[in-house]
Design a protein around this motif. Structure first.
Motif, mmCIF file in Angstrom:
data_model
loop_
_atom_site.group_PDB
_atom_site.id
_atom_site.type_symbol
_atom_site.label_atom_id
_atom_site.label_comp_id
_atom_site.label_asym_id
_atom_site.label_seq_id
_atom_site.Cartn_x
_atom_site.Cartn_y
_atom_site.Cartn_z
ATOM 1 N N ARG A 27 44.488 59.259 33.453
ATOM 2 C CA ARG A 27 44.331 57.700 34.080
ATOM 3 C C ARG A 27 45.796 57.116 33.749
ATOM 4 N N ARG A 28 46.548 57.588 34.070
ATOM 5 C CA ARG A 28 47.785 56.874 33.704
ATOM 6 C C ARG A 28 48.915 57.490 34.635
ATOM 7 N N THR A 29 49.998 56.567 35.064
ATOM 8 C CA THR A 29 51.027 57.057 35.961
ATOM 9 C C THR A 29 52.156 56.937 35.103
ATOM 10 N N VAL A 40 49.237 61.051 38.526
ATOM 11 C CA VAL A 40 48.657 59.903 39.245
ATOM 12 C C VAL A 40 47.180 60.076 39.366
ATOM 13 N N GLN A 41 46.688 58.934 38.773
ATOM 14 C CA GLN A 41 45.212 58.917 38.925
ATOM 15 C C GLN A 41 44.735 59.059 40.401
ATOM 16 N N LEU A 110 57.095 48.811 38.463
ATOM 17 C CA LEU A 110 55.907 48.859 38.684
ATOM 18 C C LEU A 110 55.212 48.414 40.018
ATOM 19 N N ILE A 113 55.523 51.698 41.659
ATOM 20 C CA ILE A 113 54.407 52.406 41.457
ATOM 21 C C ILE A 113 53.133 52.198 42.294
ATOM 22 N N VAL A 114 53.052 50.681 42.188
ATOM 23 C CA VAL A 114 51.641 50.172 42.843
ATOM 24 C C VAL A 114 51.775 50.592 44.350
ATOM 25 N N VAL A 117 49.832 53.853 45.357
ATOM 26 C CA VAL A 117 48.674 53.909 45.250
ATOM 27 C C VAL A 117 48.184 52.523 45.641
#
Lengths: 233, 217
Positions: A27-29, A40-41, A110, A113-114, A117
């Motif tokens: 549950r982490r990136t 990747v979650q 971030l 990353i956002v 997903v």
């Protein structure tokens, strides 16, 4: 020897591009360094819901399948290259291993990353079956309790039950309000399901149910109809 | 449309695009299939009698949805009033924003445009400014003169315009298909039948002034 798609992807890359590539159900990136580790979650359920193209730079954890903008890949190679390109842009460290160093928590890293997903697919809510019984129908599409319905109608729960237990005839104003509520909920139930419609009605601030109590049906209709459009803002 | 905006639209250099893919989030009806081409005339930043809002990047699509449904994102508060923190955000970033934000279908639309106004390029933005069009209109909460520019462009034969996204700043873009672009559609297909943006997307979205949900921090 059988290779996993990820192993095959790693072997296909040159030394300079070599990466540690893992896709587990963490549950982490995590992104780190020139040689990076990626987690990747995601869930198998999400993976199974995928039938077409996805955003770039997404890995479905637990499946070992890479996905690129051009569609579901039978091999991870392209996806890995896509990831590599992203990291060559210098995504900062973010994640469980070095949370304090994650300047990207509030920065562009971030955001990057956002963007990987950006949504979660889910099952389309099943439309409830309506019987023609007005009160039953309203309950079916809104999941509202008797107390909540009574409050919308400006009466007590006991009085509301008396209406129901009598000959079934509702006062004209109550009937009109319930018909409006059924119509409004029917617009929304496709995207929310009955429990979501209930939450839509009662969640604060500016709960639509308060507008209904005040007789401001048109305002609630306007809010419901607004979902029909897809605006650029 | 004022003559000044007409002049600005006339100054824009048009390009053609081969096959391009755009995404669009779409209302899910209670029964039947979503209609990815349903539009309300005269609405949105690039309003014309028929404007179809799309974006070339999926995350921009969802950011636009968050911005447009800010009150529902606010009411969804998945932190129970605690609010996001720098510690919880990375953990929660990939969790969906839940009820009461309605799910949307995600569609992929493929177009082949002959006349596109790419308003994200420096050259075209300079041409607009030279003609007196303030490009900060692209981000104005009240849309500023953007609808006028879209109408002027449509009158000049623009099939679509590409513009910066107010919801995903500074590098997101939207593609507004104008009436003349309807014929450029090659194909459309559903990507996901039902989905919602993640908390991370809601966090990264730029909202109208005063509308950013408090729990996002």
């Amino acid at each position: 020897m059988n290779q996993s798609p990820v192993e095959a992807a790693e072997r296909s890359l040159s030394h300079e591009e070599q990466i540690w590539f893992s896709a587990f159900s963490h549950r982490r990136t995590v992104y780190s360094g020139e040689r990076f580790r990626l987690r990747v979650q995601s869930t198998p359920a999400q993976a199974q819901g995928i039938t077409g193209p996805l955003p770039r730079y997404v890995v479905l954890a637990g499946t070992g399948v890479g996905v690129s903008r051009t569609g579901l890949m039978s091999s991870s190679v392209l996806a890995v290259h896509e990831f590599n390109r992203v990291f060559s842009w210098g995504v900062p460290v973010v994640g469980l291993d070095e949370p304090e160093s994650a300047s990207a928590h509030t920065g562009n890293g971030l955001r990057q990353i956002v963007s990987a997903v950006s949504y979660v697919a889910s099952a389309k809510p099943s439309p409830p079956s309506l019987t023609g019984d007005l009160v039953q129908d309203v309950r079916a599409v809104t999941n509202l309790t008797s107390a909540e319905l009574a409050a919308v109608l400006g009466t007590s729960e006991s009085e509301f039950r008396r209406w129901r237990s009598g000959d079934g005839t509702l006062p004209a104003e109550a009937e009109r309000t319930l018909k409006a509520l059924r119509a409004i909920a029917s617009m929304l139930v496709g995207g929310l399901g009955p429990s979501g419609v209930r939450r839509w009605l009662v969640a604060e601030p500016d709960a639509p149910i308060d507008d209904l109590r005040r007789g401001q049906v048109d305002e609630v209709v306007r809010r419901a109809e607004a979902y029909g459009e897809t605006l650029a803002t | 449309v004022t003559s000044a905006v007409e002049a600005a639209a006339s100054a824009v250099e048009l390009v053609s695009r081969t096959v391009e893919v755009y995404f669009r989030h779409v209302f899910i009806p209670s029964r039947g299939d979503p209609d990815p081409f349903r539009v309300l005339a005269g609405t949105g930043r690039w309003a014309t009698p028929w404007t179809l809002y799309t974006a070339p990047e999926v995350h921009v699509v969802w950011a636009e949805y968050c911005r447009n449904a800010a009150s529902d994102v606010d009411r969804a508060d998945p932190t129970g009033g605690v609010g996001l923190s720098t510690t919880s955000l990375p953990v929660l970033a990939q969790v969906e924003v839940g009820d009461p934000l309605p799910r949307r279908a995600l569609y992929r639309l493929t177009y082949r445009f002959g006349q596109v106004a790419d308003l994200t390029t420096r050259a075209n933005q300079q041409k607009l400014r030279d003609a007196g069009f303030d490009t900060t209109n692209f981000y104005a909460d009240d849309y500023g003169l953007c609808p006028e520019l879209a109408q002027a462009g449509a009158d000049l034969g623009w099939q679509a315009l590409i513009a910066p996204s107010a919801a995903w700043q500074p590098d997101g873009s939207c593609t507004a298909v104008l009436p003349g672009g309807r014929v450029a559609l090659q194909r459309h297909q559903v990507v996901v039948e039902a989905a919602r943006p993640t908390i991370g997307t809601a966090w990264a979205t730029t909202y109208r002034s005063g509308e950013r949900p408090g729990w996002l921090g």
